[in-house]
Design a protein around this motif. Sequence first.
Motif, mmCIF file in Angstrom:
data_model
loop_
_atom_site.group_PDB
_atom_site.id
_atom_site.type_symbol
_atom_site.label_atom_id
_atom_site.label_comp_id
_atom_site.label_asym_id
_atom_site.label_seq_id
_atom_site.Cartn_x
_atom_site.Cartn_y
_atom_site.Cartn_z
ATOM 1 N N PRO A 34 0.804 -1.225 0.000
ATOM 2 C CA PRO A 34 0.000 0.000 0.000
ATOM 3 C C PRO A 34 0.837 1.276 0.000
ATOM 4 O O PRO A 34 1.895 1.350 0.623
ATOM 5 C CB PRO A 34 -0.829 -0.116 1.276
ATOM 6 C CG PRO A 34 -0.086 -1.063 2.138
ATOM 7 C CD PRO A 34 0.617 -2.014 1.219
ATOM 8 N N PHE A 35 0.328 2.267 -0.721
ATOM 9 C CA PHE A 35 0.931 3.593 -0.761
ATOM 10 C C PHE A 35 0.170 4.564 0.140
ATOM 11 O O PHE A 35 0.651 5.656 0.411
ATOM 12 C CB PHE A 35 0.921 4.141 -2.189
ATOM 13 C CG PHE A 35 1.948 3.502 -3.081
ATOM 14 C CD1 PHE A 35 3.127 4.171 -3.389
ATOM 15 C CD2 PHE A 35 1.754 2.231 -3.595
ATOM 16 C CE1 PHE A 35 4.081 3.581 -4.211
ATOM 17 C CE2 PHE A 35 2.695 1.638 -4.416
ATOM 18 C CZ PHE A 35 3.868 2.312 -4.722
ATOM 19 N N TYR A 36 -1.031 4.201 0.550
ATOM 20 C CA TYR A 36 -1.878 5.039 1.395
ATOM 21 C C TYR A 36 -2.343 4.243 2.605
ATOM 22 O O TYR A 36 -2.300 3.008 2.604
ATOM 23 C CB TYR A 36 -3.113 5.519 0.606
ATOM 24 C CG TYR A 36 -2.767 6.435 -0.532
ATOM 25 C CD1 TYR A 36 -2.734 7.813 -0.355
ATOM 26 C CD2 TYR A 36 -2.459 5.926 -1.786
ATOM 27 C CE1 TYR A 36 -2.397 8.665 -1.398
ATOM 28 C CE2 TYR A 36 -2.111 6.768 -2.838
ATOM 29 C CZ TYR A 36 -2.084 8.138 -2.635
ATOM 30 O OH TYR A 36 -1.745 8.970 -3.667
ATOM 31 N N GLN A 37 -2.813 4.946 3.623
ATOM 32 C CA GLN A 37 -3.286 4.276 4.836
ATOM 33 C C GLN A 37 -4.369 3.247 4.507
ATOM 34 O O GLN A 37 -4.387 2.164 5.069
ATOM 35 C CB GLN A 37 -3.795 5.311 5.836
ATOM 36 C CG GLN A 37 -2.669 6.144 6.418
ATOM 37 C CD GLN A 37 -3.174 7.291 7.265
ATOM 38 O OE1 GLN A 37 -4.145 7.973 6.905
ATOM 39 N NE2 GLN A 37 -2.523 7.516 8.386
ATOM 40 N N VAL A 38 -5.275 3.597 3.618
ATOM 41 C CA VAL A 38 -6.260 2.651 3.079
ATOM 42 C C VAL A 38 -5.987 2.587 1.583
ATOM 43 O O VAL A 38 -5.989 3.619 0.907
ATOM 44 C CB VAL A 38 -7.708 3.123 3.337
ATOM 45 C CG1 VAL A 38 -8.706 2.163 2.698
ATOM 46 C CG2 VAL A 38 -7.971 3.288 4.823
ATOM 47 N N HIS A 39 -5.712 1.394 1.064
ATOM 48 C CA HIS A 39 -5.360 1.269 -0.353
ATOM 49 C C HIS A 39 -5.928 -0.037 -0.892
ATOM 50 O O HIS A 39 -5.430 -1.127 -0.599
ATOM 51 C CB HIS A 39 -3.838 1.300 -0.517
ATOM 52 C CG HIS A 39 -3.408 1.523 -1.929
ATOM 53 N ND1 HIS A 39 -2.172 2.000 -2.243
ATOM 54 C CD2 HIS A 39 -4.052 1.348 -3.116
ATOM 55 C CE1 HIS A 39 -2.041 2.096 -3.551
ATOM 56 N NE2 HIS A 39 -3.194 1.695 -4.101
ATOM 57 N N ILE A 40 -6.982 0.088 -1.666
ATOM 58 C CA ILE A 40 -7.681 -1.051 -2.248
ATOM 59 C C ILE A 40 -7.533 -0.974 -3.764
ATOM 60 O O ILE A 40 -7.559 0.114 -4.341
ATOM 61 C CB ILE A 40 -9.170 -1.034 -1.838
ATOM 62 C CG1 ILE A 40 -9.285 -1.157 -0.309
ATOM 63 C CG2 ILE A 40 -9.965 -2.123 -2.554
ATOM 64 C CD1 ILE A 40 -10.656 -0.815 0.239
ATOM 65 N N VAL A 41 -7.372 -2.122 -4.401
ATOM 66 C CA VAL A 41 -7.262 -2.204 -5.858
ATOM 67 C C VAL A 41 -8.469 -2.977 -6.381
ATOM 68 O O VAL A 41 -8.846 -4.005 -5.815
ATOM 69 C CB VAL A 41 -5.965 -2.928 -6.278
ATOM 70 C CG1 VAL A 41 -5.866 -3.024 -7.789
ATOM 71 C CG2 VAL A 41 -4.745 -2.230 -5.707
ATOM 72 N N ALA A 42 -9.066 -2.493 -7.464
ATOM 73 C CA ALA A 42 -10.169 -3.201 -8.115
ATOM 74 C C ALA A 42 -9.752 -3.508 -9.549
ATOM 75 O O ALA A 42 -9.272 -2.625 -10.268
ATOM 76 C CB ALA A 42 -11.439 -2.346 -8.111
ATOM 77 N N LYS A 107 -0.473 9.477 2.411
ATOM 78 C CA LYS A 107 0.431 8.630 1.642
ATOM 79 C C LYS A 107 1.491 8.088 2.587
ATOM 80 O O LYS A 107 2.048 8.837 3.387
ATOM 81 C CB LYS A 107 1.053 9.432 0.494
ATOM 82 C CG LYS A 107 1.625 8.589 -0.584
ATOM 83 C CD LYS A 107 1.910 9.405 -1.820
ATOM 84 C CE LYS A 107 2.168 8.452 -2.970
ATOM 85 N NZ LYS A 107 2.429 9.135 -4.212
ATOM 86 N N ILE A 108 1.766 6.786 2.510
ATOM 87 C CA ILE A 108 2.744 6.176 3.413
ATOM 88 C C ILE A 108 4.002 5.720 2.677
ATOM 89 O O ILE A 108 4.989 5.397 3.316
ATOM 90 C CB ILE A 108 2.128 5.000 4.218
ATOM 91 C CG1 ILE A 108 1.564 3.922 3.284
ATOM 92 C CG2 ILE A 108 1.060 5.520 5.171
ATOM 93 C CD1 ILE A 108 1.046 2.687 3.989
ATOM 94 N N ARG A 109 3.952 5.689 1.347
ATOM 95 C CA ARG A 109 5.112 5.288 0.523
ATOM 96 C C ARG A 109 5.206 6.219 -0.664
ATOM 97 O O ARG A 109 4.216 6.728 -1.142
ATOM 98 C CB ARG A 109 4.949 3.867 0.012
ATOM 99 C CG ARG A 109 5.169 2.825 1.053
ATOM 100 C CD ARG A 109 5.175 1.457 0.465
ATOM 101 N NE ARG A 109 5.536 1.448 -0.932
ATOM 102 C CZ ARG A 109 5.409 0.407 -1.706
ATOM 103 N NH1 ARG A 109 4.914 -0.704 -1.246
ATOM 104 N NH2 ARG A 109 5.752 0.435 -2.974
#
Length: 111
Positions: A34-42, A107-109
């Motif tokens: 993940p690049f964000y605290q909440v990061h979901i891919v569809a 953003k965490i990364r």
Amino acid sequence: MSSDFYCDEVMSGKTNVDKVFETDNVLAYYHTRPFYQVHIVAIPKKHIPSLTNIEESDQGILFELIEVIQKVAAEVEEKYGACRVITNLGDYQESKHLHWHIVSGDKIRKD
């Protein structure tokens, strides 16, 4: 030759993912890096290279994908107060498989 992480790793089962929502044609899961605290891919389960490569025969899958994105984004927005829905094209698209990011928080990364 470009890579397709989603077909090569996720859909093949080589990389396990934490599923958020799944239909016959679409998978939404928490990003593996993940690049964000909440990061979901569809993603569509069928290989479609990008948003600009959708064929007429893929319109039903695209509609289903948008429905899943809408559902997941609504849940993220309700829980965290806001979210972004992002897709990348061209050189910005590292994996050449249509995919959307549903993100919230800082953003965490950066890589």
